[in-house]
Write an enzyme that holds these catalytic residues in place. Structure first.
Site, short mmCIF file in Angstrom:
data_model
loop_
_atom_site.label_atom_id
_atom_site.label_comp_id
_atom_site.label_asym_id
_atom_site.label_seq_id
_atom_site.Cartn_x
_atom_site.Cartn_y
_atom_site.Cartn_z
N ASP A 133 0.79 -1.23 0.00
CA ASP A 133 0.00 0.00 0.00
C ASP A 133 0.82 1.28 0.00
O ASP A 133 0.24 2.38 -0.01
CB ASP A 133 -0.99 0.00 1.16
CG ASP A 133 -0.32 -0.03 2.52
OD1 ASP A 133 0.92 0.04 2.60
OD2 ASP A 133 -1.04 -0.12 3.54
N CYS A 190 -27.03 -3.59 7.14
CA CYS A 190 -26.20 -3.28 8.32
C CYS A 190 -25.48 -1.95 8.14
O CYS A 190 -24.92 -1.67 7.07
CB CYS A 190 -25.19 -4.40 8.55
SG CYS A 190 -24.10 -4.11 9.96
N CYS A 247 -17.73 -5.06 12.88
CA CYS A 247 -18.33 -5.76 11.73
C CYS A 247 -18.78 -7.17 12.12
O CYS A 247 -17.99 -7.95 12.66
CB CYS A 247 -17.32 -5.85 10.59
SG CYS A 247 -17.96 -6.72 9.14
#
Length: 376
Positions: A133, A190, A247
């Protein structure tokens, strides 16, 4: 032959410690460039100027390397199976994002990627390039396109096998390798990740304003942290895992193998008292080989001072007070804020003397406006 090659690569990846691997063609996912343009047009990148500087290369893999034909996306699990929200430490300890409690994942993954890339080149010929990244690669949309997971409403990758806890790496190759199917979005209705954000950084599902994100503020932001975010930061001193940890897909996540990415004990919820005492040499020693070291001592102590101001622990006052005369304005300003919250009478007694010698306008403003923004 292509399927056999992919199977061999998958086996080699597993032997190197990667937990999952998928392949996609080296073309951009639908809408990726447009989403980046919209993000940058609104200035949501904040201090992360490199995003704008490298935008054209980020929009399409072949803009980065025209010869690429396939991209191998690899994931390394860093979850430890804990409920991070339920096990958060008390206010006198700093919360460090779980990914940063280990040796720098860039070093861990890049070495493995290079080994695997060499093996792929020996098997398939042609060229290979490895990316993590720090390169201008939008690895999350590519990982979703390859089927490693999907980008959740919090913009991070979610996996049905590993929840929110995957480090990602990519190998570009000139070889043609059979692509995997894209993963579908399983977020449904959600919105837990959106609602748990302490600073309301999500402008809408799948949209984030980095300038409000605690991870951005504590890691990437180079200046003073605006007053409206300080209380909401609590004792988060490096990153924020809230939107990841909440989550529901994490209940399926597997724990990472200890030998692969072990948590370093000195980084696991360290006492603020120890962090406030760090000079540059001690900071570098304590955080050697970790992502935290790149942030630098001044920004890190800035964060620790905000946590101290939120802690409400009088015993931190003797550690905060010397930082009123620190060489860094970032540190001095937050020392003022923290002292005004922890010991307002002591702050009032020191105010005139400190203002008399203070040359930095931002630090002077902290003295003048107080811990809650009221003019004095």
């Amino acid at each position: 032959m292509a399927q056999a090659l992919k199977s061999i690569i998958a086996e080699r990846a597993k032997s190197l410690g990667f937990d999952t691997m998928r392949v996609t063609a080296a073309n951009a996912p639908a809408g990726m460039g447009e989403a980046l343009d919209a993000f940058l047009a609104e200035g949501r990148e904040g201090d992360m100027g490199w995003l704008k500087e490298t935008a054209e290369r980020r929009k399409a893999p072949r803009a980065l390397w025209p010869e690429a034909r396939s991209i191998i996306l690899l994931g390394l699990n860093y979850g430890d199976g804990k409920d991070l929200l339920a096990t958060r430490p008390g206010p006198a300890r700093g919360v460090i994002s779980i990914y940063a409690k280990r040796d720098d994942y860039h070093d861990v993954i890049k070495g493995k990627l290079k080994q695997l890339a060499g093996q792929i080149q020996a098997l398939a010929g042609g060229g290979v390039k490895v990316f993590i990244d720090t390169a201008p690669v939008m690895e999350k949309p590519l990982a979703a396109k390859a089927g490693l997971g999907w980008q959740g409403k919090n913009t991070t990758l979610v996996s049905r096998e590993f929840g929110s806890w995957l480090f990602l790496g990519a190998i570009f190759t000139t070889a043609e390798i059979e692509a995997d199917a894209e993963e579908v979005d399983h977020c449904g209705v959600c919105r837990l990740c959106l609602d748990v954000c302490p600073t309301d950084a999500f402008t809408a599902p799948y949209q984030i304003d980095a300038r409000k994100c605690v991870s951005y503020l504590t890691i990437e932001h180079k200046g003073h942290i605006a007053p409206e975010f300080r209380e909401a930061m609590g004792n988060r001193i490096y990153g924020c895992d809230d939107c990841l940890a909440i989550c529901p897909w994490n209940k399926f996540a597997k724990s990472s193998r200890e030998l692969k990415l072990a948590v370093r004990a000195e980084l696991d919820d360290p006492p603020l008292a120890e962090l406030l005492a760090l000079d540059d040499a001690a900071f570098r020693t304590r955080f050697r080989k970790t992502p935290i070291k790149r942030t630098g001592r001044d920004r890190f102590v800035r964060n620790a001072l905000i946590a101290a101001g939120n802690a409400g622990e009088p015993e931190l006052v003797p550690l905060v007070e010397p930082l009123l005369r620190d060489a860094s304005p970032l540190v001095r300003a937050m020392a003022v804020w923290a002292l005004q919250r922890l010991a307002p009478e002591r702050a009032s007694a020191l105010r005139a003397g400190c203002l008399a010698s203070e040359t930095d306008e931002d630090v002077r403003a902290e003295w003048k406006f107080g811990a809650r923004g009221e003019a004095r």
